[in-house]
Design a protein around this motif. Structure first.
Motif, mmCIF file in Angstrom:
data_model
loop_
_atom_site.group_PDB
_atom_site.id
_atom_site.type_symbol
_atom_site.label_atom_id
_atom_site.label_comp_id
_atom_site.label_asym_id
_atom_site.label_seq_id
_atom_site.Cartn_x
_atom_site.Cartn_y
_atom_site.Cartn_z
ATOM 1 N N ILE A 1 0.853 -1.199 0.000
ATOM 2 C CA ILE A 1 0.000 0.000 0.000
ATOM 3 C C ILE A 1 0.885 1.244 0.000
ATOM 4 O O ILE A 1 0.642 2.199 -0.744
ATOM 5 N N ALA A 2 1.934 1.229 0.837
ATOM 6 C CA ALA A 2 2.843 2.382 0.908
ATOM 7 C C ALA A 2 3.474 2.649 -0.457
ATOM 8 O O ALA A 2 3.559 3.802 -0.898
ATOM 9 N N GLY A 3 3.884 1.583 -1.150
ATOM 10 C CA GLY A 3 4.482 1.734 -2.482
ATOM 11 C C GLY A 3 3.494 2.354 -3.461
ATOM 12 O O GLY A 3 3.838 3.258 -4.232
ATOM 13 N N ALA A 4 2.247 1.871 -3.404
ATOM 14 C CA ALA A 4 1.213 2.391 -4.321
ATOM 15 C C ALA A 4 0.932 3.863 -4.007
ATOM 16 O O ALA A 4 0.757 4.678 -4.918
ATOM 17 N N LEU A 5 0.917 4.234 -2.720
ATOM 18 C CA LEU A 5 0.681 5.636 -2.341
ATOM 19 C C LEU A 5 1.830 6.514 -2.814
ATOM 20 O O LEU A 5 1.622 7.632 -3.304
ATOM 21 N N ALA A 6 3.058 5.991 -2.677
ATOM 22 C CA ALA A 6 4.235 6.768 -3.116
ATOM 23 C C ALA A 6 4.136 7.047 -4.612
ATOM 24 O O ALA A 6 4.430 8.161 -5.063
ATOM 25 N N ARG A 7 3.694 6.036 -5.376
ATOM 26 C CA ARG A 7 3.558 6.235 -6.836
ATOM 27 C C ARG A 7 2.479 7.259 -7.163
ATOM 28 O O ARG A 7 2.479 7.850 -8.231
ATOM 29 N N LYS A 8 1.536 7.454 -6.232
ATOM 30 C CA LYS A 8 0.477 8.472 -6.433
ATOM 31 C C LYS A 8 0.938 9.845 -5.922
ATOM 32 O O LYS A 8 0.143 10.770 -5.822
ATOM 33 N N GLY A 9 2.194 9.935 -5.470
ATOM 34 C CA GLY A 9 2.711 11.237 -5.048
ATOM 35 C C GLY A 9 2.643 11.502 -3.556
ATOM 36 O O GLY A 9 3.003 12.585 -3.099
ATOM 37 N N VAL A 10 2.169 10.523 -2.768
ATOM 38 C CA VAL A 10 2.136 10.715 -1.309
ATOM 39 C C VAL A 10 3.558 10.512 -0.770
ATOM 40 O O VAL A 10 4.265 9.593 -1.199
ATOM 41 N N ARG A 11 3.960 11.369 0.160
ATOM 42 C CA ARG A 11 5.282 11.190 0.796
ATOM 43 C C ARG A 11 5.112 10.126 1.874
ATOM 44 O O ARG A 11 4.383 10.353 2.859
ATOM 45 N N VAL A 12 5.750 8.996 1.701
ATOM 46 C CA VAL A 12 5.486 7.874 2.611
ATOM 47 C C VAL A 12 6.757 7.080 2.899
ATOM 48 O O VAL A 12 7.584 6.869 2.016
ATOM 49 N N VAL A 13 6.885 6.685 4.157
ATOM 50 C CA VAL A 13 7.996 5.822 4.585
ATOM 51 C C VAL A 13 7.385 4.599 5.281
ATOM 52 O O VAL A 13 6.487 4.732 6.115
ATOM 53 N N GLY A 14 7.872 3.419 4.920
ATOM 54 C CA GLY A 14 7.360 2.188 5.517
ATOM 55 C C GLY A 14 8.206 1.748 6.708
ATOM 56 O O GLY A 14 9.415 1.993 6.754
ATOM 57 N N VAL A 15 7.549 1.127 7.680
ATOM 58 C CA VAL A 15 8.243 0.527 8.829
ATOM 59 C C VAL A 15 7.816 -0.941 8.900
ATOM 60 O O VAL A 15 6.630 -1.234 9.062
ATOM 61 N N PRO A 16 8.773 -1.872 8.739
ATOM 62 C CA PRO A 16 8.402 -3.287 8.657
ATOM 63 C C PRO A 16 8.091 -3.911 10.011
ATOM 64 O O PRO A 16 8.834 -3.746 10.965
ATOM 65 N N LYS A 17 6.988 -4.622 10.060
ATOM 66 C CA LYS A 17 6.547 -5.309 11.278
ATOM 67 C C LYS A 17 6.016 -6.680 10.906
ATOM 68 O O LYS A 17 5.310 -6.792 9.903
ATOM 69 N N THR A 18 6.389 -7.704 11.574
ATOM 70 C CA THR A 18 5.663 -8.970 11.528
ATOM 71 C C THR A 18 6.332 -9.972 12.459
ATOM 72 O O THR A 18 7.567 -10.048 12.501
ATOM 73 N N ILE A 19 5.517 -10.720 13.177
ATOM 74 C CA ILE A 19 6.094 -11.787 13.996
ATOM 75 C C ILE A 19 6.665 -12.879 13.087
ATOM 76 O O ILE A 19 7.486 -13.669 13.505
ATOM 77 N N ASP A 20 6.195 -12.926 11.827
ATOM 78 C CA ASP A 20 6.571 -14.031 10.930
ATOM 79 C C ASP A 20 7.999 -13.909 10.390
ATOM 80 O O ASP A 20 8.543 -14.891 9.901
#
Ligand code: F6P
Length: 372
Positions: free
Chosen positions: A133-152
């Motif tokens: 989702i973050a990648g898709a938002l960035a491509r739409k021009g939103v300034r976005v940084v992802g933070v990875p989370k998962t117990i997996d």
């Protein structure tokens, strides 16, 4: 960055997917780092539902995050802004007039919603879905940084995600407790753990907790081989065994066990532990018990490792935004926290390499994977 006559820079946080211990620590570090720069901070409720389904939030789908709201939360499990694994904006579940649930692409509505709240930058905290989702938002021009989370621990691009260490520590503690009762009753204990399509939790907890067999998705198993391992132990006079089964494990030539398929979310895995337990009881003729650790692995206070990693990730995300970066994910690249393109994290899942030294350690210690 802010000026007395201009509105403050606004950063929004979102937590998506299954919760993991450490989410609140990310929120605290990100909020304090942002406030200390003179920015304003907002939390979007339940992934992006706070913006996409405002009617469900009479008290506001986007909440103001202050020093007070993040006080004392580093050690808390869960997330103070809520999460969901049903609200992917590009596959948003929508109930039609006939009651049928279909998926709708609502990404543009999300972009507009962020704009309507005057959000200048977004920190998207989550697993592979949230990074997509973050990648898709960035491509739409939103300034976005992802933070990875998962117990997996199945996200590529980062050596580790917070939540994993806490889950492994808890599973290991459970195995320690189960060994004594298995030994006392001379039983086979089968322990099913989460992890989706990767075997990280099962492998790490299984080795640390002295399991006799570990079944992971990366190594399709033969139940007969597991039975042979138990019989060998019995020939040596050891009438109890601990078998750790990852929820995504599958028999050679078979498929993963799925509990539920539902529109708008990933399939729910589970049930393989039950099958393994029944098959072993039939093959060995010894009392067998199943313990499914399930969502217990997602609860509790984050370990020190996960707390620190989460705090470092939260602060690094705000530094990245301050540097004008976007379309990236913070990542652990020991000893550093650095940044990788979001695509790197989402292009593939991180599976257990079957020849890694942790696997070799297990094989050298005669732990059975059901393949030989
Ligand atoms: O991704 C985290 C995780 O806990 C997986 O290990 C598990 O398969 C899944 O989430 C369970 O999701 P839910 O909370 O929908 O049961």
């Amino acid at each position: 960055m802010s000026h007395p006559h201009t509105p403050a820079f606004r950063v929004a946080l979102s937590t998506g997917g299954g919760d993991a211990p450490g989410l609140n620590a990310v929120i605290r570090a990100a909020v304090l780092s942002a406030l200390n720069r003179g920015w304003e901070c907002y939390g979007i409720r339940d992934g992006f539902a706070g913006i996409l389904s405002p009617k469900d939030y009479p008290n506001g789908g986007v909440i103001h995050l202050t020093r007070d709201t993040v006080r004392g939360i580093t050690s808390l499990g869960g997330t103070i802004i809520g999460t969901t694994n049903r609200g992917h904006p590009m596959h948003y579940p929508t109930v039609g007039p006939d009651g049928k649930v279909t998926e709708r692409d609502r990404l543009d509505e999300l972009v507009n919603g962020l704009g309507a709240y005057g959000i200048d930058a977004l920190v998207s905290i989550g697993g592979d879905g949230s990074m997509e989702i973050a990648g898709a938002l960035a491509r739409k021009g939103v300034r976005v940084v992802g933070v990875p989370k998962t117990i997996d621990n199945d996200l590529d691009g980062t050596v580790s995600t917070f939540g994993f260490d806490t889950a492994v520590a808890f599973a290991t503690d459970c195995l320690d407790r189960l060994i004594s009762t298995a030994q006392a009753h001379q039983r086979v204990m089968v322990v099913e753990v989460m992890g989706r399509y990767a075997g990280w939790i099962a492998l790490h907890a299984g080795i640390a907790g002295s399991a006799h067999a570990i079944l992971i998705p990366e190594v399709p198993f033969s139940i007969e081989k597991v039975a042979e391992k138990i019989r060998r132990r019995e020939d040596d006079g050891r009438y109890f065994s601990i078998i750790v089964v990852a929820e995504g494990a599958k028999p050679a030539g078979g498929s993963v066990s799925v509990l539920e398929h539902e529109t708008g979310r990933a399939e729910r895995l589970g049930g393989i532990g039950d099958k393994v337990a029944h098959a072993l009881q039939t093959l060995i003729g010894r009392e067998t018990r199943l313990v499914v650790l399930g969502h217990l692995l997602r609860g509790g206070s984050p370990t020190t490792f996960d707390r620190l990693l989460a705090l470092r990730f939260g602060a690094a995300a705000i530094r990245a935004i301050d540097e004008g970066q976007s379309g990236i994910m913070v990542a652990l690249n020991p000893p550093l926290v650095n940044y990788v393109p979001l695509e790197e994290a989402t292009s593939r899942m991180k599976y257990v390499p079957i020849d890694c030294d942790t696997m070799l350690t297990a094989r050298d210690m005669d732990i059975c994977f059901g393949d030989e």
